[in-house]
Design a protein around this motif. Structure first.
Motif, PDB file in Angstrom:
ATOM      1  N   GLU B 222      13.619  46.841 -22.842  1.00 59.45           N
ATOM      2  CA  GLU B 222      12.742  46.080 -23.728  1.00 59.45           C
ATOM      3  C   GLU B 222      12.791  46.637 -25.152  1.00 59.45           C
ATOM      4  O   GLU B 222      12.841  45.877 -26.120  1.00 59.45           O
ATOM      5  N   THR B 223      12.802  47.946 -25.262  1.00 55.48           N
ATOM      6  CA  THR B 223      12.860  48.567 -26.598  1.00 55.48           C
ATOM      7  C   THR B 223      14.161  48.206 -27.292  1.00 55.48           C
ATOM      8  O   THR B 223      14.196  47.989 -28.509  1.00 55.48           O
ATOM      9  N   LEU B 224      15.217  48.165 -26.499  1.00 53.64           N
ATOM     10  CA  LEU B 224      16.529  47.837 -27.053  1.00 53.64           C
ATOM     11  C   LEU B 224      16.551  46.394 -27.566  1.00 53.64           C
ATOM     12  O   LEU B 224      17.138  46.093 -28.611  1.00 53.64           O
ATOM     13  N   LEU B 225      15.856  45.511 -26.835  1.00 49.41           N
ATOM     14  CA  LEU B 225      15.821  44.100 -27.228  1.00 49.41           C
ATOM     15  C   LEU B 225      15.038  43.887 -28.524  1.00 49.41           C
ATOM     16  O   LEU B 225      15.157  42.850 -29.159  1.00 49.41           O
TER      17      LEU B 225
END
Lengths: 262, 400
Positions: B222-225
């Motif tokens: 999610e953080t990467l997105l």
């Protein structure tokens, strides 16, 4: 400033969920869809911490995921300092710092490498990134463990690394989804101090939590979501007034009860 | 995309499990396994070859010359127990008291002297894969038959040359146009893709699980997105990491196999293998590796798509099992006898690459066909990669 208005989001039900529907009394579930967010609106001004409250499954995380561009809303408007997150998600992401209690780190990278990786993904150049990470290490007292692999860090160290990761690019707004869940008192204190620092710098912060004492400590205004609908938006004193109690927990339960009756 | 690739590679290189699959497995574990298998098989074969079989002959008086031949054969030892009937022999073989029982009928002498075929029975257990009993009995019987044939021909006044012509009216001289490379390539050529292609899949599987489902499980996806990088760039960064790992496994395997074959050549008589390997040439060897690139692309796209879909590491691992079966079936087709590279077989994914590798090893390849297979596999890899990118953009996949 963060503006959210008329937000809606539904998810297609899987076969298993459709079977559950026959026993479900949730008003958000119809034949094919689960309407997770039905009508959510709120705003958060510069230098303000907005507390986002709601029971489990109310739609808070879905709302914050839309706000942070991870999910696309079906309807509604989200603006971050004037940037529409649906129309220009890449620009909006540059403006947002996001942190949740369940956010993980790359275990085989050191704390420093984790932070630098996200800095690079945000397009920061080497020099700026170096200065910024040094500043964050100092600010969050991280220097003793920045070269340790994340898999060997304590929960507190991990959360400090996560905080640094979330703000390494100097976001204009910060979104925190239950960032203190499962943390000990010491680590919770680090998160609270971090929010207070952001507030003093004038950064708008949206803070979702179940701990009303933290709301009392940090927030000027509160927004309550229940069953996917915004049922309260206002200052803390208005919250107490609407909930007919000076005790925040009681006021919160009364607001939910009132909305259920409606 | 490059930042994602760099970070993923760095993380993978720090992962002991990846190093085990990509480096240790081809470099050390395979030679050890194959060496151990070869040693055990040769031991078992040697043991079977050196085994002395306990035998019994009922009716030896009707063919004393044959009984004599068996008695003095180094691989046979006469049983101390006498057996009268075929059922007694069967029971003794089942009980393990006897290895082989031979029943010569009491009319053997008469029938043989009259030129009528004599019906003999041989009782033994034929279940073992390494069984020399029947061959040895047959050899003894063949040499006895030759004596009988010679006697008969002599009685009939047939000369030795005539008897040879009578027994084998046509003499065939085998003129093989296949050279050593083609001959050995036919045998080894099917085996090498069978080893290489699953390794390409294995080299892609573990990193793919870590990069997709692993990210979800750790809570880092999610953080990467939420970074200002497009999802296409993110998934391509991951795809190229998986592809690199897959190709590294194949490359290390080829180099390791070459090394171990040359080492083995110094200790055992493997001159023919080293000779054939020497004739393959750098162009064909490079083509073999090149054929694996789009194939690795297909596998990388598939495993990454599956991994992105899975919620957890364990769920992704569960999906990999059926995928391995899908990869193995076309390989089995390529290994079938008489399976050649034709326009039809060139259309079957995976089978076509396996057959092309076999032809390259044999040195009988049609290079235009190799080019066509390469292009077709590349197109398929491209289509699957596009699907993977599309898959990565779907909310219902990422947030299941």
């Amino acid at each position: 400033m963060i503006e959210v208005s008329g937000l809606k989001k539904r998810f297609k039900l899987t076969k298993d969920h459709k079977i559950d529907k026959q026993q479900s009394i949730d008003p958000r579930q119809d034949t094919d869809y689960f309407h997770s967010v039905r009508d959510v609106s709120f705003h958060c001004n510069k230098g303000e911490v907005l507390g986002l409250l709601g029971p489990n499954g109310a739609g808070k995380t879905t709302t914050l995921r839309m706000l942070s561009t991870a999910l696309l809303p079906d309807q509604g408007l989200i603006k971050i300092n004037g940037v529409d997150v649906v129309k220009d998600p890449l620009l909006a992401r540059k403006k947002i710092g996001f942190l949740s209690g369940s956010t993980g780190l790359y275990g085989r990278l050191t704390a420093k490498e984790n932070i630098e990786y996200f800095g690079k993904l945000h397009g920061m150049n080497k020099k700026v990134l170096k200065n910024r990470t040094e500043e964050l290490f100092e600010m969050l007292d991280m220097n003793s463990f920045v070269h340790k692999r994340a898999e060997h860090l304590s929960t507190g160290m991990k959360q400090k690394t996560n905080i640094a990761r979330a703000v390494v690019h100097g976001p204009e707004v910060v979104v925190l989804d239950e960032p203190t869940t499962g943390l000990d008192i010491m680590t919770t204190q680090t998160v609270i101090k971090f929010i207070q620092d952001l507030k003093s710098q004038g950064t708008p912060v949206i803070f979702s939590t179940h701990h009303l004492d933290e709301i009392d400590l940090l927030c000027e205004r509160v927004s309550v979501i229940n069953e996917g609908i915004s049922c309260f938006n206002g200052t803390l004193s208005q919250f107490r007034e609407t909930g007919n109690s000076q005790i925040l927990n009681e006021a919160f339960l009364n607001i939910l009860q009132e909305q259920s009756n409606v | 995309m490059f930042e994602v690739f760099k970070k993923e590679v760095r993380e993978l290189l720090r992962d002991k499990k990846t190093l085990l699959f990509v480096v240790a497995l081809p470099v050390l574990i395979f030679p050890i396994l194959f060496g151990l298998m070869g040693f055990l098989m040769s031991q078992a074969s040697l043991e079977a070859e050196q085994k002395v079989h306990v035998y019994a002959i009922t009716g030896s008086q009707y063919a004393p010359e044959f009984a004599e031949k068996v008695k003095f054969h180094k691989s046979f030892k006469l049983s101390e127990v006498k057996y009268e009937t075929i059922d007694e022999m069967k029971a003794a073989v089942r009980a393990g008291d006897l290895d082989v029982g031979i029943l010569i009928p009491n009319d053997a002498r008469t029938t043989l002297s009259q030129g009528i075929q004599s019906d003999w029975k041989v009782v033994f257990n034929d279940a073992s894969a390494l069984n020399f009993i029947y061959k040895r009995v047959n050899d003894a019987m063949k040499s006895f038959s030759e004596i009988l044939q010679a006697e008969k021909f002599e009685q009939l006044g047939v000369t030795k040359e005539e008897s040879i012509a009578l027994l084998n009216p046509i003499k065939i001289e085998k003129i093989d146009t296949a050279d050593k490379r083609e001959n050995l390539g036919e045998k080894l050529g099917a085996f090498i893709p069978y080893l290489l292609i699953p390794l390409v899949l294995a080299g892609a599987s573990y990193p793919a699980i870590d990069l997709g489902a692993g990210e979800k499980e750790r809570g880092t996806l999610e953080t990467l997105l939420l970074t200002p990088v497009t999802r296409t760039e993110l998934v391509l960064g991951k795809f190229f990491t998986v592809l690199a790992s897959s190709l590294a496994t194949a490359f290390i395997t080829v180099v390791s196999m070459g090394f171990w074959v040359s080492v083995a050549g110094n200790f055992v008589d493997a001159k023919i293998i080293t000779e054939v390997m020497g004739t393959i040439g750098i162009v064909d060897l490079s083509l073999i590796l090149l054929m694996l690139v789009p194939l690795a692309g297909i596998f990388s796209s598939l495993v990454l798509a599956i991994s992105i879909y899975a919620r957890t590491f364990k769920e992704a691992q569960n999906y990999m099992g059926p995928l391995s079966m899908v990869a193995f079936m076309p390989l089995l087709v390529a290994m079938m006898p008489n399976m050649e590279l034709t326009m039809n077989t060139a259309m079957i994914p995976i089978t076509n690459v396996a057959l092309a590798i076999k032809e390259l090893i044999k040195g009988t390849v049609d290079y235009s066909m190799v080019g066509m297979i390469f292009a077709a596999t590349l197109v398929l890899a491209g289509v699957l990669m596009s699907f993977c990118v599309h898959w990565f953009k779907k909310e219902s996949v990422l947030f299941r």
